[in-house]
Enzyme design. Structure first.
Site, PDB file in Angstrom:
ATOM      1  N   SER A   1      43.995  38.356  57.859  1.00  0.00           N
ATOM      2  CA  SER A   1      44.004  39.072  56.592  1.00  0.00           C
ATOM      3  C   SER A   1      43.151  40.343  56.692  1.00  0.00           C
ATOM      4  O   SER A   1      43.381  41.175  57.572  1.00  0.00           O
ATOM      5  CB  SER A   1      43.534  38.138  55.476  1.00  0.00           C
ATOM      6  OG  SER A   1      43.747  38.698  54.207  1.00  0.00           O
TER       7      SER A   1
ATOM      8  N   ASP B   1      54.366  35.963  52.269  1.00  0.00           N
ATOM      9  CA  ASP B   1      53.088  36.662  52.171  1.00  0.00           C
ATOM     10  C   ASP B   1      53.313  38.047  51.589  1.00  0.00           C
ATOM     11  O   ASP B   1      54.200  38.785  52.052  1.00  0.00           O
ATOM     12  CB  ASP B   1      52.459  36.768  53.567  1.00  0.00           C
ATOM     13  CG  ASP B   1      51.097  37.437  53.569  1.00  0.00           C
ATOM     14  OD1 ASP B   1      50.547  37.727  52.488  1.00  0.00           O
ATOM     15  OD2 ASP B   1      50.570  37.654  54.675  1.00  0.00           O
TER      16      ASP B   1
ATOM     17  N   HIS C   1      50.481  33.414  52.939  1.00  0.00           N
ATOM     18  CA  HIS C   1      49.258  34.045  53.438  1.00  0.00           C
ATOM     19  C   HIS C   1      48.149  33.000  53.609  1.00  0.00           C
ATOM     20  O   HIS C   1      48.016  32.080  52.814  1.00  0.00           O
ATOM     21  CB  HIS C   1      48.794  35.111  52.450  1.00  0.00           C
ATOM     22  CG  HIS C   1      47.677  35.957  52.945  1.00  0.00           C
ATOM     23  ND1 HIS C   1      47.872  37.013  53.805  1.00  0.00           N
ATOM     24  CD2 HIS C   1      46.342  35.907  52.698  1.00  0.00           C
ATOM     25  CE1 HIS C   1      46.705  37.583  54.073  1.00  0.00           C
ATOM     26  NE2 HIS C   1      45.762  36.926  53.414  1.00  0.00           N
TER      27      HIS C   1
END
Length: 271
Positions: free
Chosen positions: A120, A215, A245
């Site tokens: 991320s 995501d 995600h």
């Protein structure tokens, strides 16, 4: 959107970390001081020296720490037979752009790892640190591992809208956290801030890019993988079907299987 309470966000992430399954036991796990007193955690799967991976945690630039990603780092060390050096970089909004990039780059300079990895926002910081070092003509890791990374801070990719509600990472939270990291909206469209917008990606390390079908950041990760490949960078790229995600932090069978595939790819990529 309702503006999140930063204090509650950070407290809740620490609470969730305490509830996660513990990762595998390793030969040694030690908290150490890095350059400038930066807090690091060093994971060693065995007594002998192994390849070193610097790991930069996710958390939207504003939360998470060494403890929230402890299980992931333990799994990485055991599965790939590598040493892992996790970075507790400075968080926004107290320390906005470019503080965390500078922290990641400084640890890479100091540790000289074989690879840098991140999930991320951590994936964003990993590749931004590589760009900073490349542009300065400094040594680079042999590989970069980017797991569901942010790469376009203009938030203009289609998946932001398509997957930005109901899949865990909501578009309004991404917008809010991006504002904490880069308060100036004009700067978010600058190649110095958004790696997808960098005109020349040549000379970067071989990349392992793993994105997830559900995501909000999917399309910008996929697009960055294509841009790297077009620039002649060796890329291993896979979009994991059915996952959202943050899967690398999850313990359900589908997420763990995808993470195992990621680790297998990394073993092939490491020198």
């Amino acid at each position: 959107m309702t503006v999140p309470s930063l204090r509650e966000l950070r407290e809740n992430s620490r609470k969730r970390a305490g509830l996660r399954l513990r990762g595998p036991e390793l030969a040694d796990v030690a908290d150490v001081a890095g350059p400038g007193g930066l807090a690091l955690r060093h994971y060693r799967p065995s007594e002998g020296r192994r390849p070193l991976v610097v790991f930069v945690h996710g958390g939207a630039w504003v939360f998470c720490d060494l403890d929230t990603h402890d299980r992931t780092c333990r799994r990485l060390a055991r599965a790939c037979d590598v040493e892992v050096l996790a970075v507790d970089y400075r968080l926004a909004p107290e320390h906005p752009y470019p503080a965390a990039i500078e922290d990641a780059a400084e640890v890479i300079r100091w540790a000289r790892p074989d690879a840098v990895a991140g999930d991320s926002a951590g994936g964003y910081l990993a590749t931004m640190a590589c760009l900073l070092l490349r542009d300065a003509g400094e040594p680079l890791p042999a590989a970069q591992v980017l797991i569901c990374p942010n790469t376009d801070l203009t938030l203009s990719q289609p998946s932001i809208k398509e997957k930005g509600t109901g899949y865990g990472l909501d578009a309004d939270f991404v917008a809010w956290s991006t504002e904490q990291w880069v308060p100036d909206p004009v700067l978010r469209a600058d190649p110095r801030v958004s790696p997808l917008l960098v005109p020349d990606l040549t000379g970067l390390p071989p990349a392992l890019m793993v994105t997830a079908e559900h995501d909000a950041l999917r399309d910008e990760g996929d697009a960055y993988a294509r841009r790297l490949a077009e620039a002649g960078v060796r890329v291993i790229h896979r979009q994991e079907p059915g996952l959202a995600h943050g899967f690398v932090q999850n313990a359900d069978p589908e997420s763990e299987a995808a993470t195992d595939r990621l680790f297998a790819d990394l073993r092939r990529l490491l020198p």
